[in-house]
Each structure stands twice: as structure tokens, then as C-alpha cells.
Design a protein around this motif. Structure first.
Motif, short mmCIF file in Angstrom:
data_model
loop_
_atom_site.label_atom_id
_atom_site.label_comp_id
_atom_site.label_asym_id
_atom_site.label_seq_id
_atom_site.Cartn_x
_atom_site.Cartn_y
_atom_site.Cartn_z
N LYS A 73 -39.93 -99.22 -19.65
CA LYS A 73 -39.98 -100.66 -19.89
C LYS A 73 -41.09 -101.31 -19.08
O LYS A 73 -41.80 -102.20 -19.57
CB LYS A 73 -38.63 -101.30 -19.53
N SER A 74 -41.26 -100.88 -17.84
CA SER A 74 -42.31 -101.44 -17.00
C SER A 74 -43.69 -101.18 -17.59
O SER A 74 -44.55 -102.07 -17.65
CB SER A 74 -42.22 -100.85 -15.59
N ALA A 75 -43.90 -99.95 -18.05
CA ALA A 75 -45.20 -99.58 -18.63
C ALA A 75 -45.45 -100.36 -19.92
O ALA A 75 -46.56 -100.84 -20.17
CB ALA A 75 -45.24 -98.08 -18.90
N LEU A 76 -44.43 -100.49 -20.75
CA LEU A 76 -44.56 -101.24 -22.00
C LEU A 76 -44.86 -102.71 -21.73
O LEU A 76 -45.68 -103.33 -22.43
CB LEU A 76 -43.29 -101.09 -22.84
N THR A 77 -44.22 -103.27 -20.72
CA THR A 77 -44.45 -104.66 -20.37
C THR A 77 -45.91 -104.88 -19.95
O THR A 77 -46.56 -105.84 -20.38
CB THR A 77 -43.52 -105.09 -19.21
N THR A 78 -46.43 -103.98 -19.14
CA THR A 78 -47.82 -104.07 -18.71
C THR A 78 -48.76 -104.00 -19.91
O THR A 78 -49.73 -104.76 -20.01
CB THR A 78 -48.15 -102.93 -17.73
N MET A 79 -48.47 -103.10 -20.83
CA MET A 79 -49.32 -102.95 -22.01
C MET A 79 -49.22 -104.16 -22.93
O MET A 79 -50.23 -104.62 -23.48
CB MET A 79 -48.94 -101.67 -22.75
N LEU A 80 -48.04 -104.71 -23.08
CA LEU A 80 -47.86 -105.89 -23.93
C LEU A 80 -48.53 -107.12 -23.33
O LEU A 80 -48.89 -108.05 -24.05
CB LEU A 80 -46.37 -106.15 -24.19
N ASN A 81 -48.70 -107.11 -22.04
CA ASN A 81 -49.38 -108.25 -21.39
C ASN A 81 -50.87 -108.27 -21.68
O ASN A 81 -51.57 -109.22 -21.32
CB ASN A 81 -49.14 -108.21 -19.88
N THR A 82 -51.38 -107.21 -22.34
CA THR A 82 -52.78 -107.20 -22.75
C THR A 82 -52.96 -107.81 -24.14
O THR A 82 -54.10 -107.96 -24.59
CB THR A 82 -53.36 -105.76 -22.77
N PHE A 87 -56.42 -100.54 -27.36
CA PHE A 87 -55.34 -100.21 -28.29
C PHE A 87 -53.97 -100.31 -27.64
O PHE A 87 -52.96 -100.15 -28.30
CB PHE A 87 -55.56 -98.79 -28.84
N HIS A 88 -53.93 -100.60 -26.35
CA HIS A 88 -52.65 -100.61 -25.64
C HIS A 88 -51.66 -101.61 -26.20
O HIS A 88 -50.46 -101.34 -26.28
CB HIS A 88 -52.88 -100.84 -24.15
N CYS A 89 -52.14 -102.78 -26.61
CA CYS A 89 -51.25 -103.79 -27.18
C CYS A 89 -50.58 -103.25 -28.44
O CYS A 89 -49.36 -103.33 -28.59
CB CYS A 89 -52.02 -105.07 -27.48
N THR A 90 -51.39 -102.71 -29.35
CA THR A 90 -50.86 -102.18 -30.61
C THR A 90 -49.94 -100.99 -30.35
O THR A 90 -48.89 -100.85 -31.00
CB THR A 90 -52.01 -101.77 -31.53
N TYR A 91 -50.33 -100.14 -29.41
CA TYR A 91 -49.53 -98.96 -29.09
C TYR A 91 -48.14 -99.37 -28.60
O TYR A 91 -47.11 -98.88 -29.09
CB TYR A 91 -50.25 -98.12 -28.04
N ALA A 92 -48.11 -100.28 -27.63
CA ALA A 92 -46.83 -100.71 -27.07
C ALA A 92 -45.99 -101.46 -28.10
O ALA A 92 -44.78 -101.27 -28.19
CB ALA A 92 -47.07 -101.59 -25.84
N SER A 93 -46.64 -102.31 -28.88
CA SER A 93 -45.93 -103.07 -29.92
C SER A 93 -45.29 -102.12 -30.93
O SER A 93 -44.14 -102.33 -31.37
CB SER A 93 -46.88 -104.03 -30.63
N LYS A 121 -44.50 -87.29 -24.26
CA LYS A 121 -44.54 -88.22 -23.12
C LYS A 121 -44.31 -89.67 -23.55
O LYS A 121 -44.79 -90.12 -24.59
CB LYS A 121 -45.88 -88.11 -22.40
N SER A 122 -43.63 -90.42 -22.71
CA SER A 122 -43.41 -91.86 -22.93
C SER A 122 -44.56 -92.63 -22.27
O SER A 122 -45.34 -92.07 -21.50
CB SER A 122 -42.06 -92.27 -22.34
N PRO A 123 -44.68 -93.93 -22.55
CA PRO A 123 -45.83 -94.71 -22.07
C PRO A 123 -45.99 -94.80 -20.56
O PRO A 123 -47.07 -95.12 -20.08
CB PRO A 123 -45.59 -96.09 -22.68
#
Length: 205
Positions: A195-204, A171-177, A159-161
Motif C-alpha cells: 500500500k505504501s509503494a502504491l501510494t507513492t506511485m499514485l502521487n505521481t 509509467f508508475h501512475c498507470t502501473y499503480a492505477s 514481485k509486488s510494487p
């Protein structure tokens, strides 16, 4: 030193000891760098033609000193890991960054491909040579391989993010990064939902 200040200092020292960092793979970018890498990734629909086979990504290859990739990650990411003459861990502990669980048996640990092999296949790796897919599946230079709780890894599967995220939101920041760093280096595409999910996670971050 006043008693209250002494107590505070002791508590701080204890917290520092108990909060020892969990060993992590190399190459994890900062949140800002990951955002720049994400912006540069190609966004397109994933193509699953039904031809994916895990054997197309030879993995757990020999990494030297009699250790394969799995054993190398177990040694790298564990604490006080002792191995036998075959490089199989006989003792140690591992803290899974996805769920925060700690395990003392290597059999409870899976080595997760941050970007799953099938996800790589449907986002560009189907066009690679087998040799390149082998390099990807055994990549110890980037944050692609993680020692995690086995059933958590199985729940993640391919599964993708946008479909699956670690239960630990911290851990979401590290996971997405890490996900973005791997896709960036290997020039793999992402979907718009991804991309949308990754953006949300990187915003943490």
C-alpha cells in the motif's frame, strides 16, 4: 503565417505523430479513482503456505476466432500486427510500456499479469475455485494483461510494487492505477508495504 510560427506548427505536428499513444488494456482508472479504490482495499499480511502452483490458474485459453489469450493481447497491444491462420503473429511491432523498448518479434514479448498469479494466490485467490482463477488469469476486461519485454517480465516475476517497479518512472501512475484496479475488482488484499509503494506511485499521477 510568420516563418517562426510555421516552423513551430510543423514541429508540433511532427511531435504529435511520433508521440502516438501505446495501446493499453481497458479499464485503467484515473489516479484519483485508483486512490479511492486503494483506500478501500483490505490490508493484511500475505499468506504463503507453499501450495501455489501456476497450473492452478489455467491461462491462455481460447478467446474465439482461433485465438488464445496471449494471441489476443498481442493483436490488441501491437501495431500493424499480422497473424497467420493459427492466429500467431507473423509481423508487427510492440512497445513495452514498462521499459519503453520496441520489438518486432512476438517471441521477444511476454504477456505479463499485472497482479502476478502467485501474488493473487497469497492475497486471496487460494480460496477461489479453479474456474474463477481461470477467469482472473485470462482477464481481458481489466488492465491485468500487458504485452511487455520478456526479460523485464521475468525480472518482475511475482514481485509486488514494494519490491519491483517499471524502470520508466513516467509509467508508475498507470502501473499503480492498473494494479489497484485489478485488486479492487477481484477483492484481493494488499500488504502495508504494498500500500505504501502504491501510494507513492499514485502521487505521481
Amino acid at each position: 503565417m510568420k516563418t517562426s510560427a510555421l516552423v513551430a506548427a510543423l514541429l508540433s505536428a511532427c511531435a504529435t505523430v511520433s508521440a502516438a499513444p501505446v495501446p493499453t488494456p481497458p479499464g485503467i482508472p484515473s489516479g484519483s479513482t485508483a486512490k479511492s479504490q486503494l483506500a478501500a482495499l483490505t490490508v493484511k499480511t500475505a499468506v504463503d503456505d507453499g501450495t501455489y502452483d501456476r497450473d492452478l490458474f489455467p491461462h491462455w485459453i481460447e478467446q474465439g476466432s482461433g485465438c488464445n489469450t496471449r494471441e489476443t493481447v498481442l493483436k490488441r497491444d501491437g501495431t500493424n500486427v499480422v497473424v497467420n491462420s493459427s492466429c500467431a503473429p507473423t509481423s508487427g511491432s510492440w512497445k513495452s510500456p514498462y521499459d519503453g523498448a520496441t520489438w518486432t518479434a512476438a517471441s521477444d514479448i511476454d504477456i505479463d499479469h499485472m497482479v502476478p498469479l502467485k501474488n493473487a494466490w497469497i492475497s486471496g485467490a487460494s480460496a477461489w475455485t479453479t474456474a474463477k482463477r481461470q477467469q482472473f488469469a485470462n482477464d481481458l476486461t481489466r488492465p491485468q494483461l500487458w504485452a511487455v519485454t520478456d526479460n523485464v517480465n521475468q525480472a518482475k516475476s511475482d514481485k509486488s510494487p514494494d519490491v519491483w517497479k517499471p524502470s520508466l518512472t513516467s509509467f508508475h501512475c498507470t502501473y499503480a492505477s492498473s494494479w489497484v484496479a485489478v485488486k479492487s475488482y477481484w477483492a484481493l488484499s494488499i500488504t502495508s508495504a504494498e500500500k505504501s509503494a502504491l501510494t507513492t506511485m499514485l502521487n505521481t499521477c
